[in-house]
Design an enzyme around this catalytic site. Structure first.
Site, PDB file in Angstrom:
ATOM      1  N   GLU A  80       0.824  -1.210   0.000  1.00 31.75           N
ATOM      2  CA  GLU A  80       0.000   0.000   0.000  1.00 31.75           C
ATOM      3  C   GLU A  80       0.859   1.261   0.000  1.00 31.75           C
ATOM      4  O   GLU A  80       0.438   2.310  -0.491  1.00 31.75           O
ATOM      5  CB  GLU A  80      -0.917  -0.027   1.237  1.00 31.75           C
TER       6      GLU A  80
ATOM      7  N   HIS B  73       7.426 -27.028  -0.672  1.00 33.40           N
ATOM      8  CA  HIS B  73       6.760 -28.116  -1.383  1.00 33.40           C
ATOM      9  C   HIS B  73       5.590 -27.605  -2.219  1.00 33.40           C
ATOM     10  O   HIS B  73       4.700 -28.359  -2.581  1.00 33.40           O
ATOM     11  CB  HIS B  73       6.314 -29.184  -0.389  1.00 33.40           C
TER      12      HIS B  73
ATOM     13  N   LYS C  13     -14.356   1.126  -3.877  1.00 39.39           N
ATOM     14  CA  LYS C  13     -15.423   1.613  -3.006  1.00 39.39           C
ATOM     15  C   LYS C  13     -16.398   2.486  -3.792  1.00 39.39           C
ATOM     16  O   LYS C  13     -17.618   2.375  -3.624  1.00 39.39           O
ATOM     17  CB  LYS C  13     -14.829   2.442  -1.858  1.00 39.39           C
TER      18      LYS C  13
END
Lengths: 441, 441
Positions: B281, B302, B416
């Protein structure tokens, strides 16, 4: 038939167009043919290709009977395995489980161990199991892989001390090689119930073998529906598979080096971990391969969201969109409306989630992030079975388009070799000497 | 003073050399000066810089008293927040907690909500809390952020129904703006205990404010030691910070676009999630920024291990190495030695883990992956405090070297805005019309 679907519309138009995707279709079809005919690289590991349709009801009944026996005796069943012997079962169980299952009573909780070398992890697990009724599913082809072997030594000792050797043998199930290996030998000697990891199925493709099916059944989920879904996808053929494989390869060729597998449901977190192994281990070789990463939205929109929206334009997203939630929660009305939420009062929480999903997809596409969409009708066994087979087959096709062997993993040996050398493992004397010289010891 | 340490030796020699790192040192020092003098971009969000040393014992005593009050009444305390109002507390609590804490009895379990829009997540949580003694820490500057607001509406209603409005008010603590906002208003009206999110501290830098400190204290951990560690790092000055910031910027300029934060202890999983928010961010803007990713080893050796060893050479690794485990588990001897593990019988599990760590670092460097090493003496509050401040300060320095504003997050608004438009939120009428036209609705 209700099934998962793939849509690449929002992946086109900016970085790549439909022609670039279509241009890869012949390669995808050739890849699928190579898989079918067994003429491609890694063709000794194609056992997963027609695995679903080869599974018989009797076989599933047997697994379910074993699961029922463990469930009837054990409050906890510890599944010991690493990599493909861990992630498939974990992914399916988490996708189907209550989000707060660990805090709630259950007939049997499935736990995982042998998937790390954490001293505190093992201490905390042993502390939990003290005086409890527990069982073990130990998964290892060789029976000598370091991580699961350490965990199994400790838990086997503990179980035998708690319930005696004879009773312990009824609570341990081994999933291992058909004939060879340390675990096969031990299972024969101790009389454990066993299941076979087929020679021609690699770890990351093994979730529909007993490796995944047994722990999933012990957790109480419907393995018949899971396999049924996989069979549907096996028989449905390739259009969705080709769309995913060709689009992601076209994006990669156009410089999109990172694929973000995105969900809007935290229960898919470990499904993404399973996917990361499947694609990372299959494609990440010869200094090639898309970097597989994952996000849980909307959670990570408030962390990685900024990078995705505005960072380097080297990514694309694949969104797994789940149609229907299992339960119903409606947002309540509030007279005071201080939080200003009344505009969504009376709506289902998932309705808001879906608008967040659509809004995010549009925002990211606008920000230059191509978007692939995979819709899953619901988080149910059948659709998870479809999704698993879809990703497996698309991985094989995609790897052949990339021109790598999607079925080996030579790079996983490097750390093991060094570790054994540093630990003075018998047989590694030359490597020990070399690595110690290198470290100036 | 025992403290965390940074070593970049294994990051040099292949992709970059010491000269390239040293060449960035003046920029790093200039960046640190800009932070100190408040003359750089985003200088209205520098409250974190001298936050640790500004925290008084009285303040911590007050938080501890509130925590104690919640602990005395509540079996569960739900922390409601998203992004920085979630990850810091989660990271510290997971790093300190028992690996199987959820399955064990505890005075108080800290749970998290409002960090997603999962209908099933909320259903499962509500189901857990039915008839239980629970409390709420609600964290939101505005009190109108969608995710936490939905969760808080539901849980506040539920709590008031279970224990009555007056008692509920004693079990709800609000962490919010000092004066403004919906949550401040509600808290005043209902008489909740409150704490302040300082105006000049952004979410991802807020773990050492009550945003993080209160949930951590409720979980039973020592916030005084946590802050003490951060103060030590604040006063210790910059060498380790400069090493990390300059090395990663030099690697980025040399084409290493992905930083993998790696641990060998599963308890650090959420610490990596916190770090991903902090760096993603802060740096992911203006079409720039290292892509932050994370792995838990040996688990992910793995899965992602193959890609890391042999995939595209666009990554480098930063390993967080933890010195001492909290507990002791020794690998038992086994007469039959079928698993061939007797060569490490009698050793501590962590000894094997350390050899895996060293072996992995060597293997990855040999494979062309530069390696930064951060050693942490133990997973204890004090060292976590050091680590938190280390990464925060290094992030500010690193962001300035990259020439971005490390303290804003303009890209987080995009989804948003779309979501509000799609949900017909009052005030978004024009956006609603536009987005619906775009979607052909």
């Amino acid at each position: 038939m209700s099934k998962i679907q793939v849509n690449n519309t929002a992946a086109l138009g900016q970085v790549i167009d439909q022609e670039q995707v279509a241009a890869l279709r012949p390669a995808a079809e050739a890849a699928a043919l190579k898989l079918e005919q067994g003429t491609g690289l890694g063709n000794d590991f194609l056992g997963w290709l027609h695995l679903p349709s080869s599974i018989t009801p009797d076989f599933l009944n047997d697994i379910e009977a074993t699961a029922q026996s463990l469930r009837s005796k054990c409050q906890y069943v510890v599944t010991i395995g690493i990599g493909g012997s861990y992630l498939g079962a974990k992914a399916v169980i988490e996708a189907l489980a209550d989000n707060f299952a660990a805090y709630k009573p259950a007939t049997t909780h499935v736990l995982f161990a042998g998937n790390n070398i954490g001293e505190d992890y093992l201490y905390d697990l042993i502390d939990l199991l003290k005086g409890k009724q527990f069982g073990i599913i130990v998964i290892s082809k060789s029976g000598t892989t370091t991580e699961p072997s350490i965990a199994f030594r400790l838990l086997k000792d503990m179980l035998e001390q708690q319930v005696g050797k004879a009773e312990a043998a009824t609570r341990i199930v081994a999933v291992t090689d058909a004939r060879r290996g340390a675990l096969r030998g031990l299972a024969t000697q101790e009389g454990y119930k066993t299941y076979v990891i087929p020679d021609n199925v690699g770890g990351r493709f093994s979730v529909l073998t007993p490796v995944g099916l047994l722990p999933i059944a012990v957790a109480g989920y419907d393995i018949k529906a899971l396999v049924e879904g996989a069979v549907e996808m096996e028989k449905a053929g390739g259009d969705d598979i080709f769309t995913y494989a060709t689009t992601r390869n076209a994006l990669y060729r156009a410089g999109r080096k990172i694929e973000l597998l995105v969900n809007f449901n935290p229960k898919l977190h470990y499904f993404a971990e399973w996917w990361k192994q499947l694609y990372g281990e299959s494609e990440g070789k010869d200094h090639k391969g898309i970097f597989p990463a994952a996000c849980d939205f909307t959670t990570d929109l408030h962390s990685m969201g900024q990078w995705i929206q505005d960072g380097e334009r080297t990514i694309y997203e694949t969104v797994i969109s789940v149609g229907e939630p299992a339960h119903s929660v409606v947002i309540p009305d509030d007279k005071a409306n201080l939080d200003g939420l009344n505009f969504i009062a009376g709506k289902h929480v998932d309705y808001v989630n879906k608008m967040a999903e659509l809004g995010t997809r549009l925002a990211h596409v606008d920000g230059g992030v191509p978007n692939l969409l995979i819709t899953v009708p619901a988080l149910k066994e059948k659709y998870l079975g479809q999704l698993i087979y879809f990703f497996e087959k698309a991985c094989g096709v995609s790897g052949y388009i990339l021109d790598v062997n999607p079925f080996n993993q030579p790079g996983v040996e490097a750390y093991k070799k060094n570790m054994f050398a540093l630990l003075d493992k018998p047989g590694y004397e030359a490597e020990s000497k070399a690595i110690k010289a290198k470290l100036g010891k």
